[in-house]
Write an enzyme that holds these catalytic residues in place. Sequence first.
Site, PDB file in Angstrom:
ATOM      1  N   GLU A  34       0.898  -1.160   0.000  1.00 29.54           N
ATOM      2  CA  GLU A  34       0.000   0.000   0.000  1.00 29.54           C
ATOM      3  C   GLU A  34       0.927   1.197   0.000  1.00 29.54           C
ATOM      4  O   GLU A  34       1.718   1.383   0.926  1.00 29.54           O
ATOM      5  CB  GLU A  34      -0.902  -0.033   1.230  1.00 29.54           C
ATOM      6  CG  GLU A  34      -1.936   1.091   1.253  1.00 29.54           C
ATOM      7  CD  GLU A  34      -1.455   2.282   2.072  1.00 29.54           C
ATOM      8  OE1 GLU A  34      -1.190   3.339   1.433  1.00 29.54           O
ATOM      9  OE2 GLU A  34      -1.331   2.169   3.287  1.00 29.54           O
ATOM     10  N   CYS A  43      -1.358   8.620   4.672  1.00 30.68           N
ATOM     11  CA  CYS A  43      -1.452   8.408   3.223  1.00 30.68           C
ATOM     12  C   CYS A  43      -2.860   8.711   2.732  1.00 30.68           C
ATOM     13  O   CYS A  43      -3.067   8.990   1.548  1.00 30.68           O
ATOM     14  CB  CYS A  43      -1.050   6.990   2.865  1.00 30.68           C
ATOM     15  SG  CYS A  43      -1.952   5.717   3.760  1.00 30.68           S
TER      16      CYS A  43
END
Length: 542
Positions: free
Chosen positions: A105, A139
């Site tokens: 990710e 993020c």
Amino acid sequence: MTVVTPPWNFPVAIPAGSTLAALAAGSPVIIKPAAQARRCGAVMVEALWEAGVPRDVLQLVNMGDRTLGSKLVSDPRVDRVILTGGYETAELFRSLRHDLPLLAETSGKNAIIVTPSADLDLAAKDVIYSAFGHAGQKCSAASLVVLVGSVATSQRFRNQLIDGVSSLTVGYPADATTQMGPIIEPAQGKLLSALTTVGAGESWLVEPQQLDASGMLWSPGVREGVKPGSEFHLTEYFGPVLGIMTARTLEDAIKMVNAIDYGLTSGIHSLDADEVSLWLTRIEAGNLYVNRGTTGAIVQRQPFGGWKKSAVGAGTKAGGPNYLFGLGSWNIAPTVDIGMAPLSPHVLTLLDAVERSEMFDGAALAWIRQAASLDQFAWATEFGQAIDVSQLGVERNIFRYRSVPTRIRLTEDGNPIELMRVVIAAMRAESNFTISVPSTMGERYLWALQATGIRVDQRSDASWLATLEEDREELTNGRIRLLGASASLVTAATQGRPDLAVYAGPVLLAGRIEMLPFLREQAVSITAHRFGTPNHLTDALI
């Protein structure tokens, strides 16, 4: 052996989730915590040891020497690396070992769209929370807000945004009144540039200030006038700075958001069901949020993971129903006969053509038909559904699947029976797939495919590999289902580029696994109330 390389910004939750997933999949783990969060990683590992995980199954390493870390990642004895971090790190790992199985990710450059039909007060609150929670060091943080139509000139929204950002109390965690803390280390490089300079046509609505000599404590910043295609539009900075863009229509705003290479989280504020429906159909991101912030995903309720350059590898979401599938290898095994489920017309057409081609014996035909039934069962029970596991009422949390274009390649050592099975899975997944087969493949096999209107490209393995370089741009964020060869055939030819996912496992009967290369996961979270009163905005959206 799985190597886990977690980030510093969630120093316990992400390392624990990655480590426990690998252990649950049956793999021993070496975990290398981020340098800034070594103590947190050690505490987490100690807790697992005390809980009974053997020390030779779970090992903790800390490396001050980058060379040692590179040797660990590139060691051929490592079966898989789970990474949470920047896309640049994924590129580095793959440069060290082109065939490294990498589940990652990665980065995000996330935006919230605000339309004239939004509750502007709520939108301002959620934009501020999404941009500056954790000092923008998530993020999933929103570093862009796109104002549609009259919102761009709304003094009310502008004042709410300025007041909300300017009133945030910035300080260190020791001060209980702190609302936004420091960044992890002194600002440098692109983050320092984002905090101190503006691009052409941009200006500070709220100018960030360095608050002490450490270089880590900054007040939040908001810049306006961000232009499509500009550096700030497309670059992830990972810090407390928000950019404002404007769009004439919602369609224009969606194009601006989709122009970004990343697709992790995305948000919209609108009370118009048609607007929200359009956005849900067209936006390209893995986690979508309606009338709420874009951060704070909860396991199972909002499984987490992105699209495009925000995800590397299998593309299955952490906390989702398929995450462990990407952490193991699969082989053909006896399957329970569920009978012939009603199949879609295009699959039936292909099955009929395969039978009329007379290239397969009765056992092979029965195997292919059983696979089609299992695909249909998986579609009816999982992939074709919009599932709300949490059933909260005041918030809808939908997990759904979207078809994705995938290239199917049967290599010169591949089996045409397996090709037919994979094509059936792609058809049921409603993927816009393409097929490439060896130039030596028999005409009857080709006829079975072409009879259903499928175009087939014929070429040698060497010629096909050459097309991967020719189609480099077209393959950005692409997927390949490879039959008859290992993934290293492709990773060697493409220098291990991390934005190209290669599925090269054995061809399976199980549609629950075989259809995954043709589908992307998406989590949608929609606030289903306003000021505590349930509304019906969500009724016709999913």
